[in-house]
Design an enzyme around this catalytic site. Structure first.
Site, PDB file in Angstrom:
ATOM      1  N   ASP A 175      10.324 -18.680  -1.799  1.00  0.00           N
ATOM      2  CA  ASP A 175       8.894 -18.920  -2.032  1.00  0.00           C
ATOM      3  C   ASP A 175       8.324 -17.825  -2.933  1.00  0.00           C
ATOM      4  O   ASP A 175       7.493 -18.096  -3.807  1.00  0.00           O
ATOM      5  CB  ASP A 175       8.140 -18.964  -0.694  1.00  0.00           C
ATOM      6  CG  ASP A 175       8.679 -20.061   0.205  1.00  0.00           C
ATOM      7  OD1 ASP A 175       8.895 -21.178  -0.290  1.00  0.00           O
ATOM      8  OD2 ASP A 175       8.901 -19.801   1.408  1.00  0.00           O
ATOM      9  N   HIS A 202       7.398 -21.260   5.984  1.00  0.00           N
ATOM     10  CA  HIS A 202       8.207 -21.822   4.906  1.00  0.00           C
ATOM     11  C   HIS A 202       8.201 -23.350   4.943  1.00  0.00           C
ATOM     12  O   HIS A 202       9.230 -23.985   5.119  1.00  0.00           O
ATOM     13  CB  HIS A 202       9.647 -21.287   4.962  1.00  0.00           C
ATOM     14  CG  HIS A 202      10.545 -21.943   3.955  1.00  0.00           C
ATOM     15  ND1 HIS A 202      10.405 -21.744   2.599  1.00  0.00           N
ATOM     16  CD2 HIS A 202      11.555 -22.826   4.095  1.00  0.00           C
ATOM     17  CE1 HIS A 202      11.296 -22.473   1.964  1.00  0.00           C
ATOM     18  NE2 HIS A 202      12.011 -23.149   2.841  1.00  0.00           N
TER      19      HIS A 202
HETATM   20  P1  NAI Z   1      24.615 -28.498   2.363  1.00  0.00           P
HETATM   21  O1  NAI Z   1      24.656 -29.754   3.120  1.00  0.00           O
HETATM   22  O2  NAI Z   1      25.064 -28.486   0.949  1.00  0.00           O
HETATM   23  O3  NAI Z   1      25.444 -27.373   3.127  1.00  0.00           O
HETATM   24  C1  NAI Z   1      25.291 -27.134   4.483  1.00  0.00           C
HETATM   25  C2  NAI Z   1      26.611 -26.657   5.037  1.00  0.00           C
HETATM   26  O4  NAI Z   1      26.432 -26.398   6.439  1.00  0.00           O
HETATM   27  C3  NAI Z   1      27.750 -27.697   4.913  1.00  0.00           C
HETATM   28  O5  NAI Z   1      28.860 -27.119   4.267  1.00  0.00           O
HETATM   29  C4  NAI Z   1      28.046 -28.058   6.343  1.00  0.00           C
HETATM   30  O6  NAI Z   1      29.425 -28.340   6.582  1.00  0.00           O
HETATM   31  C5  NAI Z   1      27.636 -26.784   7.057  1.00  0.00           C
HETATM   32  N1  NAI Z   1      27.456 -26.980   8.507  1.00  0.00           N
HETATM   33  C6  NAI Z   1      26.976 -28.044   9.173  1.00  0.00           C
HETATM   34  N2  NAI Z   1      27.038 -27.837  10.493  1.00  0.00           N
HETATM   35  C7  NAI Z   1      27.559 -26.614  10.666  1.00  0.00           C
HETATM   36  C8  NAI Z   1      27.880 -25.835  11.803  1.00  0.00           C
HETATM   37  N3  NAI Z   1      27.663 -26.278  13.032  1.00  0.00           N
HETATM   38  N4  NAI Z   1      28.417 -24.617  11.593  1.00  0.00           N
HETATM   39  C9  NAI Z   1      28.634 -24.149  10.351  1.00  0.00           C
HETATM   40  N5  NAI Z   1      28.350 -24.838   9.255  1.00  0.00           N
HETATM   41  C10 NAI Z   1      27.828 -26.064   9.411  1.00  0.00           C
HETATM   42  O7  NAI Z   1      23.091 -27.946   2.461  1.00  0.00           O
HETATM   43  P2  NAI Z   1      22.402 -26.804   1.591  1.00  0.00           P
HETATM   44  O8  NAI Z   1      21.755 -27.420   0.411  1.00  0.00           O
HETATM   45  O9  NAI Z   1      23.339 -25.690   1.412  1.00  0.00           O
HETATM   46  O10 NAI Z   1      21.206 -26.364   2.593  1.00  0.00           O
HETATM   47  C11 NAI Z   1      21.482 -25.738   3.816  1.00  0.00           C
HETATM   48  C12 NAI Z   1      20.194 -25.503   4.598  1.00  0.00           C
HETATM   49  O11 NAI Z   1      19.344 -24.574   3.916  1.00  0.00           O
HETATM   50  C13 NAI Z   1      19.354 -26.750   4.812  1.00  0.00           C
HETATM   51  O12 NAI Z   1      18.891 -26.782   6.145  1.00  0.00           O
HETATM   52  C14 NAI Z   1      18.195 -26.557   3.850  1.00  0.00           C
HETATM   53  O13 NAI Z   1      17.042 -27.247   4.278  1.00  0.00           O
HETATM   54  C15 NAI Z   1      18.015 -25.069   3.926  1.00  0.00           C
HETATM   55  N6  NAI Z   1      17.257 -24.480   2.818  1.00  0.00           N
HETATM   56  C16 NAI Z   1      16.433 -23.434   3.089  1.00  0.00           C
HETATM   57  C17 NAI Z   1      15.688 -22.831   2.111  1.00  0.00           C
HETATM   58  C18 NAI Z   1      14.805 -21.679   2.431  1.00  0.00           C
HETATM   59  O14 NAI Z   1      14.031 -21.259   1.568  1.00  0.00           O
HETATM   60  N7  NAI Z   1      14.879 -21.073   3.598  1.00  0.00           N
HETATM   61  C19 NAI Z   1      15.720 -23.332   0.719  1.00  0.00           C
HETATM   62  C20 NAI Z   1      16.677 -24.381   0.513  1.00  0.00           C
HETATM   63  C21 NAI Z   1      17.386 -24.954   1.537  1.00  0.00           C
END
Ligand code: NAI
Length: 338
Positions: A175, A202
């Site tokens: 952000d 957020h």
């Molecule tokens: P993605 O789907 O590409 O990757 C998520 C990963 O988490 C996958 O490799 C999946 O296998 C893994 N995963 C699922 N369950 C799991 C578990 N129990 N233990 C370990 N790993 C597990 O998603 P992406 O794009 O990487 O986003 C991840 C998270 O980050 C989402 O919740 C998204 O909303 C959040 N996010 C947060 C932001 C922030 O500013 N705080 C900004 C952008 C995304």
């Protein structure tokens, strides 16, 4: 599996321990969700961070490939991969910092709260692992909805008797990065020279950029304030829509997570004056959690700064943000209590 996976990893980890003992400064960092969109780029960025001596990559899928790939980068950090819940304990033992980008991202039309059902359980499981295997680690929580997942993590740690509010930080750095970028565009300056405090939470209206406190001191017209506030609050949705179903921000988020992790490590090392915005356990407002500027040190978020003077527009925004935040925090707390 590649050599630095499982058995071979023990060799790698011992070498890293020797090197750390030999004087090379470095911290042990785990990424949970390391094979995901954010996780892969973040693995790369932490592998090239000289403050990292050991990098543990954990996910429920695909970590052998990501680990083999990242481990070939000729920097000091020793990389080791872990696959599936049976290896969570080994992934976490001895870690100084744990970064959590595990969980599903948004698709067009979804709010961050729509992710709660799936991600709440994932964060709970991972935090139970942290409480058991590295209760003193600093935790950087990225998984959405951050406004609720941080309270979930806090409740898990309280239950386990390991809760240290200073060590649990919800990552809101993206952000701030967006705010700096968009404000710099309007001012016609280099974004590296701009610092916008972003407080609250957020998600949507809880993301509250304090444009009256921008550095260097700047003034904005009512139209500019409205445009910038909306764009910063909806920056995530801008990316979700542009990716059209292929996920949410991953590259800019990995950058932001790497920047925030680096600040946490510099704090751990004892550097002075490290300040970042983060969503933390706080007494800055009447809410139990709130994003604000924090000073990072050996103990994590060692000081939380007051919001400072707000203008009328920001005061109205703050009331809206608090109303939504209260509900999101309550939802997270109830998820663990029930
Ligand atoms: P993605 O789907 O590409 O990757 C998520 C990963 O988490 C996958 O490799 C999946 O296998 C893994 N995963 C699922 N369950 C799991 C578990 N129990 N233990 C370990 N790993 C597990 O998603 P992406 O794009 O990487 O986003 C991840 C998270 O980050 C989402 O919740 C998204 O909303 C959040 N996010 C947060 C932001 C922030 O500013 N705080 C900004 C952008 C995304």
């Amino acid at each position: 599996h590649p050599p630095n996976f499982q058995e071979g990893g023990d060799v790698a980890i011992n070498k890293a321990n020797c090197r750390a003992k030999g004087g090379a400064p470095g911290f042990k960092v785990a990424i949970l969700g390391a094979a995901g969109g954010i996780g892969q780029s973040l693995s790369l960025l932490l592998k090239i961070n000289p403050l990292v001596s050991v990098l543990h990559l954990y996910d429920v899928v695909n970590t052998p490939g990501v680990t083999a790939d990242v481990s070939h980068i000729d920097t000091g950090a020793v990389v080791r991969g872990f696959l599936g819940q049976g290896q969570l304990e080994n992934a976490l033992t001895g870690m100084d910092l744990v970064v959590i980008p595990a969980g599903v991202p948004r698709k067009p039309g979804m709010t961050r709260d729509d992710l709660f059902k799936i991600n709440a359980g994932i964060v709970k499981t991972l935090c139970e692992g942290i409480a058991k295997s590295c209760p003193n680690a600093i935790v950087n929580l990225i998984s959405n909805p951050v406004n609720s997942t941080v309270p979930i993590a806090a409740e898990v740690f309280k239950k386990a008797g390991t809760y240290d509010p200073k060590r649990l930080l919800g990552v809101t750095t993206l952000d701030v990065a967006r705010a700096n970028t968009f404000v710099a565009e309007v001012l016609g300056v280099d974004p590296r020279e701009v610092d916008v405090p972003v407080v609250g939470g957020h998600a949507g209206v809880t993301i509250l950029p304090l444009l009256s406190q921008v550095k260097p001191p700047s003034s904005f017209t009512a139209e500019e304030t409205e445009y910038l506030t909306n764009r910063i609050q909806n920056g995530g949705t801008e990316v979700v829509e542009a990716k059209a179903g292929a996920g949410s921000a991953t590259l800019s988020m990995a950058y932001a997570a790497a920047k925030f992790a680096n600040s946490c490590l510099r704090g751990l090392k004892g550097e002075a004056g490290i300040v970042e915005c983060a969503y933390v356990d706080s007494q800055v407002t009447e809410l139990p959690f709130f994003a604000a500027k924090v000073r990072l040190g050996r103990g994590g978020a060692e000081e939380i700064y007051q919001l400072g003077p707000l203008n009328e527009y920001e005061r109205i925004g703050l009331e809206k943000a608090k109303k939504e935040l209260a509900g999101s925090i309550q939802k997270g707390v109830e998820f663990i209590k029930k």
